[in-house]
Design a protein around this motif. Structure first.
Motif, PDB file in Angstrom:
ATOM      1  N   TYR A   4       0.857  -1.178   0.000  1.00 19.97           N
ATOM      2  CA  TYR A   4       0.000   0.000   0.000  1.00 19.97           C
ATOM      3  C   TYR A   4       0.894   1.230   0.000  1.00 19.97           C
ATOM      4  O   TYR A   4       1.976   1.234   0.597  1.00 19.97           O
ATOM      5  N   LYS A   5       0.446   2.305  -0.625  1.00 20.31           N
ATOM      6  CA  LYS A   5       1.255   3.514  -0.704  1.00 20.31           C
ATOM      7  C   LYS A   5       0.818   4.579   0.280  1.00 20.31           C
ATOM      8  O   LYS A   5       1.281   5.722   0.235  1.00 20.31           O
ATOM      9  N   GLN A   6      -0.087   4.204   1.182  1.00 23.34           N
ATOM     10  CA  GLN A   6      -0.441   5.051   2.319  1.00 23.34           C
ATOM     11  C   GLN A   6      -0.216   4.237   3.592  1.00 23.34           C
ATOM     12  O   GLN A   6      -0.453   3.031   3.622  1.00 23.34           O
ATOM     13  N   VAL A   7       0.247   4.900   4.655  1.00 21.09           N
ATOM     14  CA  VAL A   7       0.726   4.189   5.840  1.00 21.09           C
ATOM     15  C   VAL A   7      -0.402   3.642   6.705  1.00 21.09           C
ATOM     16  O   VAL A   7      -1.533   4.137   6.674  1.00 21.09           O
ATOM     17  N   SER A   8      -0.034   2.617   7.470  1.00 15.30           N
ATOM     18  CA  SER A   8      -0.838   2.154   8.594  1.00 15.30           C
ATOM     19  C   SER A   8      -0.098   2.565   9.865  1.00 15.30           C
ATOM     20  O   SER A   8       1.138   2.528   9.903  1.00 15.30           O
ATOM     21  N   VAL A   9      -0.842   2.951  10.901  1.00 15.52           N
ATOM     22  CA  VAL A   9      -0.216   3.474  12.118  1.00 15.52           C
ATOM     23  C   VAL A   9      -0.623   2.639  13.320  1.00 15.52           C
ATOM     24  O   VAL A   9      -1.808   2.433  13.578  1.00 15.52           O
ATOM     25  N   ASN A  10       0.386   2.142  14.052  1.00 12.53           N
ATOM     26  CA  ASN A  10       0.193   1.464  15.329  1.00 12.53           C
ATOM     27  C   ASN A  10       0.432   2.505  16.413  1.00 12.53           C
ATOM     28  O   ASN A  10       1.574   2.844  16.736  1.00 12.53           O
ATOM     29  N   GLN A  11      -0.657   3.044  16.959  1.00  9.54           N
ATOM     30  CA  GLN A  11      -0.544   4.149  17.905  1.00  9.54           C
ATOM     31  C   GLN A  11       0.221   3.762  19.163  1.00  9.54           C
ATOM     32  O   GLN A  11       0.946   4.585  19.745  1.00  9.54           O
ATOM     33  N   THR A  12       0.096   2.518  19.609  1.00  7.21           N
ATOM     34  CA  THR A  12       0.804   2.075  20.809  1.00  7.21           C
ATOM     35  C   THR A  12       2.312   2.117  20.596  1.00  7.21           C
ATOM     36  O   THR A  12       3.068   2.647  21.426  1.00  7.21           O
ATOM     37  N   LYS A  13       2.767   1.564  19.475  1.00  9.56           N
ATOM     38  CA  LYS A  13       4.197   1.574  19.171  1.00  9.56           C
ATOM     39  C   LYS A  13       4.702   2.995  18.913  1.00  9.56           C
ATOM     40  O   LYS A  13       5.820   3.344  19.300  1.00  9.56           O
ATOM     41  N   LEU A  14       3.875   3.809  18.267  1.00 10.34           N
ATOM     42  CA  LEU A  14       4.275   5.181  17.986  1.00 10.34           C
ATOM     43  C   LEU A  14       4.487   5.958  19.283  1.00 10.34           C
ATOM     44  O   LEU A  14       5.492   6.674  19.431  1.00 10.34           O
ATOM     45  N   SER A  15       3.574   5.821  20.241  1.00 12.87           N
ATOM     46  CA  SER A  15       3.706   6.519  21.519  1.00 12.87           C
ATOM     47  C   SER A  15       4.947   6.059  22.262  1.00 12.87           C
ATOM     48  O   SER A  15       5.675   6.883  22.847  1.00 12.87           O
ATOM     49  N   ALA A  16       5.192   4.746  22.240  1.00 12.31           N
ATOM     50  CA  ALA A  16       6.380   4.208  22.918  1.00 12.31           C
ATOM     51  C   ALA A  16       7.657   4.741  22.273  1.00 12.31           C
ATOM     52  O   ALA A  16       8.626   5.078  22.965  1.00 12.31           O
ATOM     53  N   TYR A  17       7.661   4.820  20.945  1.00 15.79           N
ATOM     54  CA  TYR A  17       8.837   5.321  20.228  1.00 15.79           C
ATOM     55  C   TYR A  17       9.115   6.777  20.596  1.00 15.79           C
ATOM     56  O   TYR A  17      10.253   7.155  20.900  1.00 15.79           O
ATOM     57  N   LEU A  18       8.094   7.622  20.576  1.00 15.77           N
ATOM     58  CA  LEU A  18       8.282   9.039  20.846  1.00 15.77           C
ATOM     59  C   LEU A  18       8.733   9.283  22.282  1.00 15.77           C
ATOM     60  O   LEU A  18       9.600  10.126  22.548  1.00 15.77           O
ATOM     61  N   THR A  19       8.141   8.538  23.214  1.00 12.69           N
ATOM     62  CA  THR A  19       8.547   8.680  24.615  1.00 12.69           C
ATOM     63  C   THR A  19      10.000   8.281  24.795  1.00 12.69           C
ATOM     64  O   THR A  19      10.778   8.963  25.477  1.00 12.69           O
ATOM     65  N   ASP A  20      10.389   7.172  24.167  1.00 10.05           N
ATOM     66  CA  ASP A  20      11.772   6.701  24.260  1.00 10.05           C
ATOM     67  C   ASP A  20      12.724   7.663  23.558  1.00 10.05           C
ATOM     68  O   ASP A  20      13.860   7.878  24.004  1.00 10.05           O
ATOM     69  N   TYR A  21      12.263   8.274  22.475  1.00 12.05           N
ATOM     70  CA  TYR A  21      13.070   9.228  21.712  1.00 12.05           C
ATOM     71  C   TYR A  21      13.456  10.414  22.591  1.00 12.05           C
ATOM     72  O   TYR A  21      14.612  10.865  22.596  1.00 12.05           O
ATOM     73  N   ILE A  22      12.491  10.933  23.341  1.00 13.39           N
ATOM     74  CA  ILE A  22      12.763  12.066  24.215  1.00 13.39           C
ATOM     75  C   ILE A  22      13.646  11.646  25.382  1.00 13.39           C
ATOM     76  O   ILE A  22      14.607  12.338  25.738  1.00 13.39           O
ATOM     77  N   ALA A  23      13.338  10.494  25.982  1.00  9.92           N
ATOM     78  CA  ALA A  23      14.104  10.020  27.134  1.00  9.92           C
ATOM     79  C   ALA A  23      15.572   9.804  26.797  1.00  9.92           C
ATOM     80  O   ALA A  23      16.453   9.972  27.659  1.00  9.92           O
ATOM     81  N   ASN A  24      15.869   9.448  25.552  1.00 12.23           N
ATOM     82  CA  ASN A  24      17.235   9.179  25.136  1.00 12.23           C
ATOM     83  C   ASN A  24      17.880  10.368  24.425  1.00 12.23           C
ATOM     84  O   ASN A  24      18.870  10.215  23.714  1.00 12.23           O
ATOM     85  N   GLY A  25      17.291  11.538  24.580  1.00 11.55           N
ATOM     86  CA  GLY A  25      17.898  12.744  24.056  1.00 11.55           C
ATOM     87  C   GLY A  25      17.956  12.827  22.552  1.00 11.55           C
ATOM     88  O   GLY A  25      18.918  13.354  21.986  1.00 11.55           O
TER      89      GLY A  25
END
Length: 505
Positions: free
Chosen positions: A300-321
């Motif tokens: 598919y040329k439009q994304v699917s979003v896993n909101q749980t994984k996305l939230s975990a990624y963003l939180t970890d992104y900030i925590a790790n500078g």
């Protein structure tokens, strides 16, 4: 998300080097007549001709039909459009937002008796400032080898018998930065690809195979009047997670490092072999009926979003500078499409049909983060009415998502979720046109109506040919949405009027 210039340059160079070997002893000459796609104004590489895919002579096309033409031809167009959005909330007409768009395209063509090349260059604000890869709009090399045709380069390929509406045409992504205003073929984004075509000596059938090493995703506005609802929702989600995470008291240094966040980093890199595409298509004629069957393997040329994984990624992104090794939760679902197509004349009607079965990895329908399997279709017809020069074109395009009960069980987090639990989407497209003054004046009006969600889009257009090659164009768009669950609700205030001039040479 976008094909890098290195990939485009490499694929184009390979095509040109291969073509050079074929051209070594010949004179260049080109015509795009064997590459007509069936889409109005297109020179994309569907080597059938006419609406129903006739194959020409029974020889299978052993030589280029442009062998006697000029060895080098130049063409293109220059146009200027001025648009005023008239439906903005709380906006007086004199304060309506406007957009002026200059655009220039140059086509350079070469051909000899057995080979062809075509280069399309574009100069516009978007291609120069934002999407540099669009400066080379298309670059194609083609060789005629007996009953075989080999093609390579940055190309557009159109599959299907539909008239500017398709459900089995999957290789090229779509540019939605100007919604559905440009013509179908102009919205398609050329892709580096290779194609091999075999024309049967009898002329009764043809087989083609296509391969692209990478994939371009559908293109959307990231801000402005044509930003889609899905992207607005995703942006709000990212901002919410960032806001919550930053309230946890991270150090100034950590927050500063995380401030370099780029939303483009959330998306997978599609310039990899994982996102390569391949397909095979067989078309032919049985009596008065033109038929076709096809298979596509890609994404598919439009994304699917896993909101749980996305939230975990963003939180970890900030925590790790400003870095994270977690999965972003955003991906392009694997897709296989099994297609059927047909076209025939029934009395005064030119009829056409496409049907597709869309197979994903979620055959059970219980994975909320992967699209369910679905069935899509496009039946339609056109007819010349016995009134002046009026032509009527009617098509219906629809999709039905399978195992809707599983989607309801997953709730709003499912990528196929619908507020009304409606898992079908049908639209009727009508195009009514007429010509006057020896075809120098053309009136055209397109209607698009969403049956389930109540969207209505009307696009009137008047084209006057001042002199051969120069057109004056007045057009517009009216958008009506039934309610906030309408598919085009994000665009409800985007009705506009537009005038333009186009010179073709």
């Amino acid at each position: 998300m976008k094909i890098t210039r290195k990939i485009i340059s490499a694929c184009t160079a390979v095509a040109l080097i291969g073509a050079s070997a074929l051209f070594a002893e010949d004179t260049f000459d080109f015509s795009d007549s064997p590459a007509s796609s069936g889409e109005t104004g297109s020179t994309s590489t569907d080597t059938t001709t006419g609406d129903f895919g006739s194959f020409g002579s029974g020889s299978g096309g052993t030589t280029s039909p442009a062998a006697a033409a000029s060895p080098v031809t130049l063409g293109g167009n220059i146009k200027l459009d001025a648009r005023a959005y008239l439906d903005e909330d709380d906006t007086d007409t004199e304060d309506s937002p406007t957009k002026v768009t200059p655009d220039a395209t140059l086509n350079v063509n070469y051909s000899n008796s057995a080979t062809e090349m075509e280069l399309k260059l574009n100069a516009s604000k978007d291609s120069i400032e934002t999407y540099n890869e669009d400066v080379i709009r298309e670059a194609t090399a083609r060789a005629y080898l007996g009953n075989w045709i080999l093609e390579g380069g940055k190309m557009k390929v159109v599959w299907g018998k539909g008239d500017k509406l398709h459900v089995i045409d999957n290789f090229n992504a779509t540019d939605y930065t100007d919604f559905i205003v440009p013509d179908y073929i102009d919205r398609r984004l050329a892709e580096p690809m290779l194609r091999a075509i075999y024309n049967a000596p009898s002329g009764a059938w043809r087989m083609e195979a296509v391969y692209t090493p990478t994939m371009t995703a559908d293109r959307f506005e990231s801000s402005g009047v044509w930003e889609p609802a899905q992207l607005i929702t995703l942006t709000k989600s990212v901002k919410s997670v960032f806001s919550t995470a930053l309230q946890k008291g991270y150090s100034a240094a950590t927050i500063a490092a995380a401030s370099g966040f780029d939303s483009d980093d959330l998306y997978p890199d599609t310039d990899t072999l994982k996102y390569g595409q391949a397909g095979i298509r067989l078309t032919g004629t049985a009596g008065a009926f033109d038929w076709g069957t096809s298979y596509y393997y890609g994404h598919y040329k439009q994304v699917s979003v896993n909101q749980t994984k996305l939230s975990a990624y963003l939180t970890d992104y900030i925590a790790n500078g400003g870095s994270s090794n977690l999965d972003t939760g955003i991906d392009y679902d694997r897709l296989q499409v099994f297609g059927l197509e047909g076209a025939t004349a029934v009395g005064p009607l030119n009829t056409r049909l496409e049907v597709a079965y869309n197979l994903t990895g979620d055959t059970d329908g219980d994975d909320p983060y992967v699209h369910n399997n679905s069935i899509s279709w496009v039946p339609g017809f056109d007819i010349d009415l016995p009134v002046h020069n009026v032509n009527l074109n009617v098509q219906e395009i629809g999709t039905y998502i399978l195992k809707g009960s599983k989607i309801k069980d997953n709730g709003s987090s499912d990528v196929d979720a619908d507020a009304d639990n409606c898992f079908s989407n049908n639209k009727i497209a009508v195009d009514l046109s007429d010509t006057f003054m020896h075809e120098n004046l053309k009136l055209d009006c397109q209607f698009l109506y969403g049956i389930e969600r109540g969207d209505l889009v009307i696009q009137p257009k008047v084209t006057y040919t001042v002199k051969t090659g120069m057109d004056l164009i007045a057009s517009g768009m009216y958008i009506h949405c039934k309610d906030e669950d309408s598919e085009f609700y994000a665009y409800k205030d985007n009705s506009f009027a537009q005038i333009g001039i186009k010179y073709m040479f």
